[in-house]
Design a protein around this motif. Structure first.
Motif, PDB file in Angstrom:
ATOM      1  N   ARG A   3      -2.617 -13.525   2.673  1.00  0.00           N
ATOM      2  CA  ARG A   3      -3.427 -12.906   1.607  1.00  0.00           C
ATOM      3  C   ARG A   3      -4.713 -12.322   2.174  1.00  0.00           C
ATOM      4  N   ARG A   4      -5.447 -13.110   2.959  1.00  0.00           N
ATOM      5  CA  ARG A   4      -6.744 -12.676   3.504  1.00  0.00           C
ATOM      6  C   ARG A   4      -6.606 -11.400   4.329  1.00  0.00           C
ATOM      7  N   THR A   5      -5.533 -11.265   5.071  1.00  0.00           N
ATOM      8  CA  THR A   5      -5.381 -10.122   5.969  1.00  0.00           C
ATOM      9  C   THR A   5      -4.685  -8.920   5.323  1.00  0.00           C
ATOM     10  N   SER A   6      -4.233  -9.056   4.087  1.00  0.00           N
ATOM     11  CA  SER A   6      -3.560  -7.947   3.403  1.00  0.00           C
ATOM     12  C   SER A   6      -4.579  -6.920   2.925  1.00  0.00           C
ATOM     13  N   ARG A   7      -4.323  -5.666   3.206  1.00  0.00           N
ATOM     14  CA  ARG A   7      -5.206  -4.571   2.815  1.00  0.00           C
ATOM     15  C   ARG A   7      -4.385  -3.382   2.350  1.00  0.00           C
ATOM     16  N   VAL A   8      -4.875  -2.705   1.301  1.00  0.00           N
ATOM     17  CA  VAL A   8      -4.309  -1.424   0.883  1.00  0.00           C
ATOM     18  C   VAL A   8      -4.944  -0.385   1.798  1.00  0.00           C
ATOM     19  N   TYR A   9      -4.117   0.380   2.497  1.00  0.00           N
ATOM     20  CA  TYR A   9      -4.679   1.332   3.447  1.00  0.00           C
ATOM     21  C   TYR A   9      -3.759   2.540   3.607  1.00  0.00           C
ATOM     22  N   PRO A  10      -4.360   3.682   3.967  1.00  0.00           N
ATOM     23  CA  PRO A  10      -3.545   4.876   4.195  1.00  0.00           C
ATOM     24  C   PRO A  10      -2.898   4.832   5.574  1.00  0.00           C
ATOM     25  N   LEU A  11      -1.599   5.033   5.617  1.00  0.00           N
ATOM     26  CA  LEU A  11      -0.891   5.160   6.888  1.00  0.00           C
ATOM     27  C   LEU A  11      -1.139   6.545   7.480  1.00  0.00           C
ATOM     28  N   VAL A  12      -1.175   7.538   6.580  1.00  0.00           N
ATOM     29  CA  VAL A  12      -1.443   8.932   6.941  1.00  0.00           C
ATOM     30  C   VAL A  12      -2.333   9.498   5.848  1.00  0.00           C
ATOM     31  N   THR A  13      -3.398  10.187   6.239  1.00  0.00           N
ATOM     32  CA  THR A  13      -4.314  10.762   5.252  1.00  0.00           C
ATOM     33  C   THR A  13      -4.353  12.268   5.381  1.00  0.00           C
ATOM     34  N   GLU A  14      -4.053  12.961   4.290  1.00  0.00           N
ATOM     35  CA  GLU A  14      -4.235  14.410   4.234  1.00  0.00           C
ATOM     36  C   GLU A  14      -5.683  14.651   3.831  1.00  0.00           C
ATOM     37  N   GLY A  15      -6.404  15.425   4.624  1.00  0.00           N
ATOM     38  CA  GLY A  15      -7.796  15.696   4.311  1.00  0.00           C
ATOM     39  C   GLY A  15      -8.716  14.680   4.957  1.00  0.00           C
ATOM     40  N   THR A  16      -9.804  14.335   4.244  1.00  0.00           N
ATOM     41  CA  THR A  16     -10.829  13.442   4.771  1.00  0.00           C
ATOM     42  C   THR A  16     -10.889  12.170   3.944  1.00  0.00           C
ATOM     43  N   LEU A  17     -10.692  11.046   4.600  1.00  0.00           N
ATOM     44  CA  LEU A  17     -10.788   9.747   3.930  1.00  0.00           C
ATOM     45  C   LEU A  17     -12.242   9.464   3.592  1.00  0.00           C
ATOM     46  N   LEU A  18     -12.506   9.143   2.332  1.00  0.00           N
ATOM     47  CA  LEU A  18     -13.862   8.816   1.891  1.00  0.00           C
ATOM     48  C   LEU A  18     -14.081   7.313   1.795  1.00  0.00           C
ATOM     49  N   ARG A  19     -13.039   6.593   1.359  1.00  0.00           N
ATOM     50  CA  ARG A  19     -13.201   5.166   1.099  1.00  0.00           C
ATOM     51  C   ARG A  19     -11.832   4.488   1.086  1.00  0.00           C
ATOM     52  N   ALA A  20     -11.807   3.264   1.601  1.00  0.00           N
ATOM     53  CA  ALA A  20     -10.614   2.423   1.500  1.00  0.00           C
ATOM     54  C   ALA A  20     -11.103   0.979   1.452  1.00  0.00           C
ATOM     55  N   THR A  21     -11.062   0.383   0.274  1.00  0.00           N
ATOM     56  CA  THR A  21     -11.515  -0.996   0.112  1.00  0.00           C
ATOM     57  C   THR A  21     -10.442  -1.802  -0.598  1.00  0.00           C
ATOM     58  N   SER A  22     -10.373  -3.065  -0.234  1.00  0.00           N
ATOM     59  CA  SER A  22      -9.368  -3.958  -0.818  1.00  0.00           C
ATOM     60  C   SER A  22      -9.965  -5.333  -1.034  1.00  0.00           C
ATOM     61  N   ASN A  23      -9.557  -5.976  -2.108  1.00  0.00           N
ATOM     62  CA  ASN A  23      -9.894  -7.370  -2.327  1.00  0.00           C
ATOM     63  C   ASN A  23      -8.592  -8.101  -2.648  1.00  0.00           C
ATOM     64  N   PRO A  24      -7.984  -8.723  -1.631  1.00  0.00           N
ATOM     65  CA  PRO A  24      -6.692  -9.360  -1.863  1.00  0.00           C
ATOM     66  C   PRO A  24      -6.775 -10.590  -2.777  1.00  0.00           C
ATOM     67  N   PHE A  25      -7.982 -11.074  -3.060  1.00  0.00           N
ATOM     68  CA  PHE A  25      -8.123 -12.240  -3.938  1.00  0.00           C
ATOM     69  C   PHE A  25      -8.194 -11.856  -5.404  1.00  0.00           C
ATOM     70  N   THR A  26      -8.710 -10.648  -5.693  1.00  0.00           N
ATOM     71  CA  THR A  26      -8.699 -10.157  -7.074  1.00  0.00           C
ATOM     72  C   THR A  26      -7.531  -9.212  -7.323  1.00  0.00           C
ATOM     73  N   GLY A  27      -6.999  -8.626  -6.251  1.00  0.00           N
ATOM     74  CA  GLY A  27      -5.906  -7.662  -6.386  1.00  0.00           C
ATOM     75  C   GLY A  27      -6.374  -6.238  -6.608  1.00  0.00           C
ATOM     76  N   ALA A  28      -7.673  -5.989  -6.475  1.00  0.00           N
ATOM     77  CA  ALA A  28      -8.217  -4.645  -6.677  1.00  0.00           C
ATOM     78  C   ALA A  28      -8.323  -3.893  -5.352  1.00  0.00           C
ATOM     79  N   ALA A  29      -8.090  -2.593  -5.404  1.00  0.00           N
ATOM     80  CA  ALA A  29      -8.219  -1.758  -4.214  1.00  0.00           C
ATOM     81  C   ALA A  29      -8.485  -0.319  -4.627  1.00  0.00           C
ATOM     82  N   THR A  30      -9.163   0.423  -3.740  1.00  0.00           N
ATOM     83  CA  THR A  30      -9.429   1.841  -3.960  1.00  0.00           C
ATOM     84  C   THR A  30      -9.269   2.589  -2.651  1.00  0.00           C
ATOM     85  N   VAL A  31      -8.582   3.712  -2.704  1.00  0.00           N
ATOM     86  CA  VAL A  31      -8.504   4.642  -1.581  1.00  0.00           C
ATOM     87  C   VAL A  31      -8.862   6.007  -2.145  1.00  0.00           C
ATOM     88  N   SER A  32      -9.854   6.669  -1.551  1.00  0.00           N
ATOM     89  CA  SER A  32     -10.215   8.011  -2.012  1.00  0.00           C
ATOM     90  C   SER A  32     -10.378   8.948  -0.826  1.00  0.00           C
TER      91      SER A  32
END
Length: 173
Positions: free
Chosen positions: A82-111
């Motif tokens: 759980r601690r090491t699990s992250r939502v992340y882009p394998l391949v990003t088209e354009g410019t990655l602005l943000r990638a955050t994950s909280n595996p304890f709440t289940g929330a994540a954002t990739v922009s």
């Protein structure tokens, strides 16, 4: 290191980091926070993954006691997974602005921002891995998308409409 990489226009990747599971809530949590805030990728150090000859139950990876069988690989440790699990882009088209994950709440954002990509054009798509510990609903703005299930994980293919696009994993209630 982050400053040097930025000045040189180069990506930065942390080759090894980690520690014993007892320090996860401090050292490992802070490390992931720093990586995410600076958009730096990396890999957890798997030192002693198959147990230590002098300290039999010592491990730093996601597998731990009991170390049994011919390869002495060990068993997956649920809290470490759980601690090491992250939502992340394998391949990003354009410019990655943000990638955050909280595996304890289940929330994540990739922009990110990108030019328009025709829906279904997998050669130009952004591909985001959503590990199985993130059970929530996937919400996307600024892009069309498709989801492929991969043994509990989800792979999200994003086709930006031009400009900013955002993928959010909204925790299940």
């Amino acid at each position: 290191a982050a400053g040097d990489a930025k000045a040189l226009g180069l990506p930065l990747w942390v080759g090894e980091f980690g520690g014993p599971p007892a320090s996860d809530s401090t050292i490992l949590a802070q490390h992931y926070g720093q990586q995410e805030s600076r958009r730096i990728g990396g890999t957890l150090w798997l030192w002693k993954e198959n147990a230590n000859d002098s300290i039999a139950n010592t491990f730093w990876g996601v597998y731990g006691p009991p170390f049994t069988g011919k390869d002495r690989r060990g068993a997956a440790q649920p809290e470490r997974v759980r601690r090491t699990s992250r939502v992340y882009p394998l391949v990003t088209e354009g410019t990655l602005l943000r990638a955050t994950s909280n595996p304890f709440t289940g929330a994540a954002t990739v922009s990110a921002t990108a030019h328009r990509v025709p829906s279904g054009d997998r050669r130009q798509a952004t591909v985001v891995d959503v590990p199985a510990v993130f059970h929530g609903r996937i919400r996307v703005t600024g892009a069309s998308y498709s989801i492929v299930n991969r043994s509990g994980d989800r792979e999200v293919w994003l086709y930006p409409r031009g400009g900013k696009y955002v993928l959010r994993v909204v925790p299940a209630r």
